[in-house]
Design a protein around this motif. Structure first.
Motif: not given
Length: 214
Positions: A148-172
């Motif tokens: 499961p992940c959550i991302g906070l997204i902000l734009t840089a130009d009309e073709f580009t954005s960047y994001r801060l990503v936080i995820g929590y991985s459950f390995q099998g």
């Protein structure tokens, strides 16, 4: 904590000057680069030091903000030789593929959120000097994973954005001593390393929009 603070500081500095407008994009190419930190399984958390996680993937967004995508995943955890009863050098290489489903919405022309679940399959190679001497090569463990992940997204130009990503991985899989060429993890009860291995991943993402909104 210092590394996480630097990540957040860089995020704020880079995104303090964004001024582009992107809403309701459809086709995107994304790359996420993060720092994984072991959790849950105590020996995994103590012994394995996460160095990098990278995920390039394609994503499609529907008009109702539902998103679907798919891509590749690679991560590397190094062994902390000071946390094992016998000296072991090496680490765990993980490579695989995943699909992503979730919800993404631009709340303004400049800011969006992404809440999603990545589901995939990885091949995990424990490459250590002890495995080379005992087994003649790395130990391979295949597994599924959920992230499961959550991302906070902000734009840089009309073709580009960047994001801060936080995820929590459950390995099998459960991290066990024989995977790195040991007979036991000294100081740990076996019940502590029979638990599924998990990792918290904090990082940044880059998105390219193939076509801006009209």
């Amino acid at each position: 904590m210092m590394t996480k603070s630097l990540f957040i500081l860089l995020f704020l500095v880079v995104f303090g000057t964004v001024n582009a407008q992107i809403t309701d994009p459809k086709h995107t190419f994304n790359v996420e680069l993060g720092l994984p930190n072991g959790f849950s399984n105590k020996p995994f958390k103590s012994i394995m030091q996460g160095l990098v996680s990278i995920e390039p993937y394609y994503q499609y967004a529907f008009k109702n903000h539902l998103i679907v995508g798919g891509g590749l995943k690679y991560s590397y955890f190094a062994i902390n030789e000071f946390k094992v009863p016998k000296k072991v050098y090496g680490g765990m290489h993980s490579g695989g593929a995943f699909v992503k489903v979730g919800w993404e919405k631009f709340h303004s022309d400049h800011f969006a959120t992404d809440v999603s679940l990545k589901m995939g399959y990885t091949q995990n190679y424990f490459v250590t000097d002890r495995n080379d001497s005992i087994s003649g090569g790395p130990i391979q463990v295949n597994s599924t994973y959920l992230e499961p992940c959550i991302g906070l997204i902000l734009t840089a130009d009309e073709f580009t954005s960047y994001r801060l990503v936080i995820g929590y991985s459950f390995q099998g899989f459960a991290y066990r001593p024989e995977m790195i060429g040991l007979e036991t993890f000294s100081g740990y009860d076996p019940s502590e390393y029979n638990r599924v291995s998990t990792a918290l991943i904090v990082g940044f993402g880059f998105t390219h929009y193939f076509k801006p909104k009209n």
